[in-house]
Design a protein around this motif. Structure first.
Motif, PDB file in Angstrom:
ATOM      1  N   UNK A 164       1.111  -1.490   0.208  1.00 12.34           N
ATOM      2  CA  UNK A 164      -0.094  -0.310   0.013  1.00 12.34           C
ATOM      3  C   UNK A 164       0.701   1.216   0.353  1.00 12.34           C
ATOM      4  N   UNK A 165       2.087   1.600  -0.349  1.00 12.19           N
ATOM      5  CA  UNK A 165       3.625   1.804   0.126  1.00 12.19           C
ATOM      6  C   UNK A 165       3.648   2.929   1.694  1.00 12.19           C
ATOM      7  N   UNK A 213      10.763   1.493   4.581  1.00 10.05           N
ATOM      8  CA  UNK A 213      11.477   2.997   4.389  1.00 10.05           C
ATOM      9  C   UNK A 213      12.621   2.681   2.542  1.00 10.05           C
ATOM     10  N   UNK A 214      12.535   1.112   2.114  1.00 13.47           N
ATOM     11  CA  UNK A 214      13.270   1.520   1.340  1.00 13.47           C
ATOM     12  C   UNK A 214      12.688   1.857   0.761  1.00 13.47           C
ATOM     13  N   UNK A 215      13.206   1.934  -1.042  1.00 12.97           N
ATOM     14  CA  UNK A 215      12.481   2.201  -2.287  1.00 12.97           C
ATOM     15  C   UNK A 215      10.779   1.180  -2.004  1.00 12.97           C
ATOM     16  N   UNK A 216      11.030  -0.332  -2.535  1.00 11.79           N
ATOM     17  CA  UNK A 216      10.346  -1.196  -2.434  1.00 11.79           C
ATOM     18  C   UNK A 216       9.302  -1.482  -1.699  1.00 11.79           C
ATOM     19  N   UNK A 218       8.436   2.304  -0.166  1.00 14.32           N
ATOM     20  CA  UNK A 218       7.797   3.425  -0.960  1.00 14.32           C
ATOM     21  C   UNK A 218       7.410   3.530  -2.367  1.00 14.32           C
ATOM     22  N   UNK A 219       7.696   2.664  -3.040  1.00 15.10           N
ATOM     23  CA  UNK A 219       7.445   2.512  -4.733  1.00 15.10           C
ATOM     24  C   UNK A 219       6.161   1.721  -5.082  1.00 15.10           C
ATOM     25  N   UNK A 245       2.379  -5.878  -9.879  1.00 16.02           N
ATOM     26  CA  UNK A 245       3.468  -5.255  -9.862  1.00 16.02           C
ATOM     27  C   UNK A 245       3.406  -3.892 -10.757  1.00 16.02           C
ATOM     28  N   UNK A 246       3.765  -2.871  -9.919  1.00 14.32           N
ATOM     29  CA  UNK A 246       3.389  -1.551 -10.221  1.00 14.32           C
ATOM     30  C   UNK A 246       4.896  -1.013  -9.467  1.00 14.32           C
ATOM     31  N   UNK A 247       5.419  -0.197 -10.206  1.00 12.91           N
ATOM     32  CA  UNK A 247       6.417   1.014  -9.543  1.00 12.91           C
ATOM     33  C   UNK A 247       5.718   1.707 -10.040  1.00 12.91           C
ATOM     34  N   UNK A 248       5.903   3.069  -9.416  1.00 16.00           N
ATOM     35  CA  UNK A 248       5.815   4.321  -8.930  1.00 16.00           C
ATOM     36  C   UNK A 248       7.269   5.095  -9.619  1.00 16.00           C
ATOM     37  N   UNK A 249       7.443   5.350 -10.675  1.00 14.77           N
ATOM     38  CA  UNK A 249       8.292   5.964 -11.370  1.00 14.77           C
ATOM     39  C   UNK A 249       8.524   7.168 -11.360  1.00 14.77           C
TER      40      UNK A 249
END
Length: 276
Positions: A164-165, A213-216, A218-219, A245-249
């Motif tokens: 959920x970020x 709090x890593x990128x995985x 957070x994003x 799977x989605x990554x906020x770029x």
């Protein structure tokens, strides 16, 4: 924000986004047959897929039914139909609704149906924008998320892992909270939730939380279901496993795909269970 900036997009270490690198474009088209719906509907469908590798076309075929959408793949000059759905199904799912329908729980998980033509867009990489840049694009990710959750609920067993970020989104979005409370109360699905740890569920809310709090954390936006090893699970589209799977770029912009391929789903699930 972590990571270096380049051209407004984030550079990232090897992480969940490595799974996106394995997805290749496919020559797919959504073809609207004998449209009698208003021209605005055709425009909305085209806007929902603008800039994607999936094209949207319109054809008049007198021998076919009206207001039907066919997903076709063209390979070496051969056109193969993959799935068919009523145009009305796409209107009710992604065109004439907004994300509030899903966030507020107006449509419960047991009522949700995923049109076949959207399900069969698996193994396609999308670049999608959220509001206000686009009214429709991000809805595609929301409806696939709901589908994975419904698949887990109907299976009644197995493992569901969802990011959920921010964990507080579970509490803030009534529709999301209702889905996960329903999973906890009515199934034996082991449910893991991931995000920055700004909320702690009550003891009776039987989910396993993972904060970081890593990128995985957070994003990423993922919803991953794997069935028990000793069970045969078959979803509405013939699948046993399913993952989004989605990554906020960059802010409100996502690179994403979904898959029903068991080996791919288990690889994503394995990475999450080992690293988050």
């Amino acid at each position: 924000m972590t990571g270096a900036q380049r051209g407004g997009r984030r550079t990232r270490p090897v992480s969940l986004d490595r799974f996106l690198d394995d997805i290749e474009s496919r020559p797919l088209s959504l073809v609207v047959i004998n449209r009698s719906a208003p021209a605005q509907i055709q425009t909305m469908l085209e806007e929902a897929f603008v800039g994607q590798t999936v094209t949207v076309e319109e054809r008049a075929l007198p021998e076919e039914d009206d207001d039907v959408v066919v997903l076709v793949e063209e390979t070496d000059g051969t056109v193969e139909p993959l799935a068919t759905s009523p145009l009305s199904a796409l209107q009710e799912t992604i065109l004439l609704v907004n994300s509030d329908l899903y966030r507020t729980g107006t449509r419960g998980i047991e009522e949700f149906e995923l049109p076949d033509v959207l399900a069969r867009l698996d193994e396609v990489r999308f670049s999608l924008r959220g509001y206000p840049e686009s009214d429709y694009e991000k809805l595609l990710l929301i409806v696939i998320s709901r589908y994975v959750e419904r698949h887990a609920w109907e299976a009644g067993r197995g493992t569901l892992r969802t990011s959920f970020q921010r964990l507080s989104r579970i509490e803030d979005e009534r529709g999301t909270r209702d889905v996960y409370e329903k999973l906890a109360a009515e199934t034996d699905v082991q449910t893991h939730v991931y995000g920055m740890p700004d909320w702690t569920p009550s003891p009776e809310f039987e989910v396993i939380t993972h904060g970081g709090y890593t990128d995985d954390f957070r994003d990423s936006w993922f919803v991953v279901y794997t069935p028990p090893a000793d069970a045969t699970v078959e979803g509405r589209h013939g699948e046993s496993h399913v993952a989004l799977l989605a990554i906020e770029t960059s802010p409100r912009e996502w690179d994403a795909f979904w898959t029903f391929e068991p080996d791919q789903v288990e690889a994503i699930e394995g990475y999450i269970s080992e690293n988050l």
